[in-house]
Write an enzyme that holds these catalytic residues in place. Structure first.
Site, PDB file in Angstrom:
ATOM      1  N   PRO A 166     -26.443  -8.048 -18.543  1.00  0.00           N
ATOM      2  CG  PRO A 166     -28.544  -8.368 -19.841  1.00  0.00           C
ATOM      3  CD  PRO A 166     -27.647  -8.647 -18.647  1.00  0.00           C
ATOM      4  CG  ASN A 168     -30.787  -5.065 -22.034  1.00  0.00           C
ATOM      5  OD1 ASN A 168     -30.050  -5.667 -21.413  1.00  0.00           O
ATOM      6  ND2 ASN A 168     -31.866  -5.628 -22.576  1.00  0.00           N
ATOM      7  CE  LYS A 191     -18.694  -9.296 -16.485  1.00  0.00           C
ATOM      8  NZ  LYS A 191     -18.861  -7.944 -16.629  1.00  0.00           N
ATOM      9  N   PRO A 192     -22.016  -7.749 -13.133  1.00  0.00           N
ATOM     10  CG  PRO A 192     -22.644  -6.225 -11.799  1.00  0.00           C
ATOM     11  CD  PRO A 192     -21.458  -7.032 -12.016  1.00  0.00           C
ATOM     12  N   GLY A 224     -15.757  -7.826 -19.567  1.00  0.00           N
ATOM     13  CA  GLY A 224     -16.039  -9.094 -19.932  1.00  0.00           C
ATOM     14  C   GLY A 224     -14.905  -9.949 -20.287  1.00  0.00           C
ATOM     15  CD  GLU A 266     -32.973 -13.327 -22.849  1.00  0.00           C
ATOM     16  OE1 GLU A 266     -33.019 -12.977 -24.068  1.00  0.00           O
ATOM     17  OE2 GLU A 266     -33.367 -12.577 -21.913  1.00  0.00           O
ATOM     18  CB  CYS A 300     -33.530  -9.511 -25.951  1.00  0.00           C
ATOM     19  SG  CYS A 300     -34.203  -9.979 -24.470  1.00  0.00           S
ATOM     20  CD  GLU A 399     -30.578  -7.756 -30.170  1.00  0.00           C
ATOM     21  OE1 GLU A 399     -29.281  -8.261 -29.961  1.00  0.00           O
ATOM     22  OE2 GLU A 399     -31.676  -8.113 -29.466  1.00  0.00           O
TER      23      GLU A 399
HETATM   24  O1  TXE Z   1     -23.015  -6.872 -24.884  1.00  0.00           O
HETATM   25  P1  TXE Z   1     -22.285  -8.239 -24.089  1.00  0.00           P
HETATM   26  P2  TXE Z   1     -22.564  -6.011 -25.678  1.00  0.00           P
HETATM   27  C1  TXE Z   1     -27.226  -7.230 -27.777  1.00  0.00           C
HETATM   28  C2  TXE Z   1     -27.215  -6.102 -28.232  1.00  0.00           C
HETATM   29  C3  TXE Z   1     -26.004  -5.191 -28.275  1.00  0.00           C
HETATM   30  C4  TXE Z   1     -25.055  -6.350 -28.625  1.00  0.00           C
HETATM   31  C5  TXE Z   1     -23.688  -5.974 -28.005  1.00  0.00           C
HETATM   32  O2  TXE Z   1     -27.573  -6.291 -29.868  1.00  0.00           O
HETATM   33  O3  TXE Z   1     -25.996  -4.214 -29.414  1.00  0.00           O
HETATM   34  O4  TXE Z   1     -25.387  -7.476 -27.901  1.00  0.00           O
HETATM   35  O5  TXE Z   1     -23.952  -5.439 -26.562  1.00  0.00           O
HETATM   36  C6  TXE Z   1     -20.060  -9.762 -20.620  1.00  0.00           C
HETATM   37  N1  TXE Z   1     -16.696 -13.670 -20.950  1.00  0.00           N
HETATM   38  N2  TXE Z   1     -27.573  -7.464 -26.534  1.00  0.00           N
HETATM   39  O6  TXE Z   1     -21.457  -5.905 -26.638  1.00  0.00           O
HETATM   40  O7  TXE Z   1     -20.867  -8.221 -24.819  1.00  0.00           O
HETATM   41  C7  TXE Z   1     -19.971  -8.104 -20.450  1.00  0.00           C
HETATM   42  O8  TXE Z   1     -19.014  -7.598 -19.653  1.00  0.00           O
HETATM   43  C8  TXE Z   1     -17.677 -13.406 -20.110  1.00  0.00           C
HETATM   44  C9  TXE Z   1     -28.526  -8.173 -26.201  1.00  0.00           C
HETATM   45  O9  TXE Z   1     -22.488  -4.588 -24.943  1.00  0.00           O
HETATM   46  O10 TXE Z   1     -23.087  -9.383 -24.621  1.00  0.00           O
HETATM   47  C10 TXE Z   1     -21.169  -7.988 -19.878  1.00  0.00           C
HETATM   48  O11 TXE Z   1     -21.441  -8.254 -18.503  1.00  0.00           O
HETATM   49  N3  TXE Z   1     -18.320 -12.251 -20.165  1.00  0.00           N
HETATM   50  C11 TXE Z   1     -28.991  -8.472 -24.728  1.00  0.00           C
HETATM   51  C12 TXE Z   1     -22.178  -8.856 -20.553  1.00  0.00           C
HETATM   52  O12 TXE Z   1     -21.190 -10.055 -21.251  1.00  0.00           O
HETATM   53  C13 TXE Z   1     -18.412 -11.320 -20.960  1.00  0.00           C
HETATM   54  C14 TXE Z   1     -28.390  -7.383 -23.648  1.00  0.00           C
HETATM   55  C15 TXE Z   1     -23.247  -8.606 -21.818  1.00  0.00           C
HETATM   56  O13 TXE Z   1     -22.361  -7.941 -22.730  1.00  0.00           O
HETATM   57  C16 TXE Z   1     -17.447 -11.775 -21.987  1.00  0.00           C
HETATM   58  C17 TXE Z   1     -27.143  -6.728 -24.216  1.00  0.00           C
HETATM   59  C18 TXE Z   1     -16.800 -12.763 -22.055  1.00  0.00           C
HETATM   60  N4  TXE Z   1     -15.577 -13.093 -22.999  1.00  0.00           N
HETATM   61  C19 TXE Z   1     -26.797  -6.871 -25.544  1.00  0.00           C
HETATM   62  N5  TXE Z   1     -17.632 -10.608 -23.060  1.00  0.00           N
HETATM   63  C20 TXE Z   1     -30.219  -9.272 -24.303  1.00  0.00           C
HETATM   64  N6  TXE Z   1     -30.420 -10.479 -24.710  1.00  0.00           N
HETATM   65  O14 TXE Z   1     -30.780  -8.479 -23.866  1.00  0.00           O
HETATM   66  C21 TXE Z   1     -18.595  -9.880 -22.432  1.00  0.00           C
HETATM   67  N7  TXE Z   1     -18.938 -10.221 -21.467  1.00  0.00           N
END
Ligand code: TXE
Length: 505
Positions: A166, A168, A191-192, A224, A266, A300, A399
């Site tokens: 992610p 963050n 993949k960041p 993603g 996670e 998180c 969240e």
């Molecule tokens: O993160 P995503 P988003 C929570 C937080 C936030 C919400 C949405 O509440 O507001 O999630 O965040 C990849 N196949 N957290 O939408 O989509 C993407 O490219 C494969 C909690 O910005 O979860 C990125 O690298 N990969 C959290 C990664 O997933 C895919 C941290 C995270 O993005 C994909 C971040 C797919 N289909 C957000 N779709 C924590 N647990 O700390 C997306 N990605």
């Protein structure tokens, strides 16, 4: 939205690449062509770089490199001590570039540089040392109970890991994924997040300056739905490790499920932070402010639902609000900054939208609730707190992932525990009490993977970290990562000849 202006590169404290490309088999992919995505500084809204997205063919090339390094290369076949030496080289080279990596992270993710340099970067270095040590101390099992057999259980690397991170805390979270994957002899493709490619692009480049064989650590950049999905579904990938949102986690798990790939997730949290009347109030206040506002509130494990014993609620809220107003929000490159900008424009809008959502559900706005005044550029938000009417309110259940605290009041500890558990999430829980039985009651009854008693945000890498319910599947720890990134193999051998049926004799 303000117009995006290019960043003046002469102001950069360390080089920022003009294009963040993939890094495959020990080399950077060329910058020409490809789909481009702007990389924006959340502090200034300037265009600091461009991301060149990896399409399915480029993902396939990265997986092929990792596959080849696993199937034919030296890494899985090396002695664990040789691997350890290289893991320690990685730690050294990353820590030599600590200031540069902290700068890239701050420029791209908006996290306060003091926080990144003080916590995330040392954690990144330690991850490589820690997992090198874990792998070098790992032992197998032997069973002798069934005579005359000796059965030994060894653990072998599982193969190619798809590691998806992610935005963050890219350095801290993704370095853990890389280190725990490769320490046991696996290879990987990272993949960041498409929002924060810069620090990890440099990390993978630096890792590849050590004696690590080519193709062990690869990186693809992109969104993603395109790059991430192509990676998870590629048949050359054996295992998937993901940190991110719950909705994305579901999509990834079902995609990985089609290929019968083990997956560790996670995900999000909405963790209860229970302040009892027996708390050391000063420490509970310090810890609660850090629990919700540190890392710009984007974590998180935030203590985002603060549950207050009615007896101390008014005085606690008053002090919390007073302190919230004095928190320094500003340029994340400044040493004095506590909270920087949120990671990207869409995210800031989403976080701010919860102010109205809170009010619609009858909550009282205690402080903040708007973009921070004094900035005409950047995604700065005031530290915000609301008092909710009920735990059913959306601000208590969803969240928000920003500097946004939600308070609720309870009358006894059983009620606090019940509120804590009325959630789809179960990542962590906090309790502040000087009365041991109360603290232990919370620990034993709150359904979450980690409970912090009188402390915020402490990660013990040796111990499991992960979520109950929709907060995830699987755990990170020395032992859990070993189990996840290795396959168990049982070898059975009789220690003496035993009578065997002689069919056809
Ligand atoms: O993160 P995503 P988003 C929570 C937080 C936030 C919400 C949405 O509440 O507001 O999630 O965040 C990849 N196949 N957290 O939408 O989509 C993407 O490219 C494969 C909690 O910005 O979860 C990125 O690298 N990969 C959290 C990664 O997933 C895919 C941290 C995270 O993005 C994909 C971040 C797919 N289909 C957000 N779709 C924590 N647990 O700390 C997306 N990605």
């Amino acid at each position: 939205m303000n117009a995006i202006t290019p960043f003046d590169r002469s102001k950069a404290r360390f080089p920022i690449p003009e294009v963040a490309t993939s890094f495959i088999n020990g080399a950077s992919v060329g910058a020409a062509g490809g789909h481009r995505i702007p990389v924006i500084s959340p502090a200034t809204e300037e265009l600091i770089s461009e991301l060149r997205e990896a399409d399915a063919d480029e993902v396939a090339a990265a997986v092929a490199a990792a596959r080849n390094a696993f199937d034919k290369g030296p890494w899985p076949r090396m002695s664990v001590d040789e691997r350890k030496k290289i893991m320690l080289q990685i730690k050294d080279v990353l820590m030599k570039h600590a200031d540069e990596l902290a700068y890239l992270e701050t420029m791209n993710a908006g996290l306060a540089v003091t926080h990144v340099r003080g916590f995330h970067v040392p954690r990144m270095g330690f991850n490589f040392e820690f997992f090198a040590e874990v792998a070098s101390q790992a032992a197998g099992d032997a069973y002798t109970q069934t005579k005359p057999y000796l059965s030994i259980v060894t653990r072998e690397p599982i193969g190619v890991g798809a590691l998806i991170g992610p935005w963050n805390a890219p350095l801290a979270l993704c370095s853990m994924k890389i280190a725990s994957c490769i320490a046991f002899g696996n290879t990987c493709v990272l993949k960041p997040s498409e929002f924060t490619p810069l620090s990890l692009r440099r990390v993978v480049e630096l890792i590849n300056t050590t004696d690590i064989p080519k193709g062990v650590v690869n990186l693809v950049n992109g969104r993603g739905q395109t790059t991430g999905d192509a990676l998870v579904s590629h048949p050359g990938v054996d295992v998937v490790s993901f940190t991110g949102g719950t909705t994305t986690g579901r999509a990834i798990a079902s995609r990985a499920g089609q290929g019968l790939k083990p997956v560790a997730l996670e995900l999000g949290g909405k963790s209860a932070n229970i302040i009892t009347a027996t708390a050391n109030m000063e420490r509970a206040l310090d810890g609660s402010l850090l629990g919700i506002y540190s890392n710009n509130g984007q974590q998180c494990l935030a203590g985002s639902r603060i549950l207050l014993d009615r007896k101390i609620a008014d005085s606690f809220v008053a002090k919390f609000v007073e302190r919230s107003k004095k928190i320094i929000v500003g340029d994340p490159l400044e040493q004095k900054t506590n909270i920087g900008p949120l990671a990207y424009e869409g995210h800031m809008k989403r976080v701010l939208s919860y102010v109205d959502i809170a009010k619609q559900d009858g909550a009282e706005l205690l402080t903040g609730g708007a973009a921070h005044p004094g900035f005409n550029k950047g995604y700065y938000m005031q530290p915000t707190a609301v008092m909710a009417k009920s735990n059913a309110a959306r601000v208590c259940q969803e969240e928000i992932f920003g500097p946004f605290a939600t308070f609720l009041v309870y009358d006894d500890i059983d009620e606090a525990i019940a509120i804590a558990n009325q959630s789809d999430f179960g990542l962590v829980g906090y309790v502040w009490s000087e009365h041991l039985p109360t603290a232990m009651k919370v620990s034993q009854n709150v359904r979450a993977g980690t409970i912090w008693v009188n402390t915020p945000l402490t990660r013990e890498l040796r111990a499991p970290f992960g979520g109950y319910k929709h907060s995830g599947i699987g755990r990170d720890s020395a032992e859990d990562c070993k189990m996840f990134f290795t396959e168990a193999k049982t070898t059975t051998i009789p220690l003496e000849d035993f009578p065997m049926a002689k069919w056809g004799a």
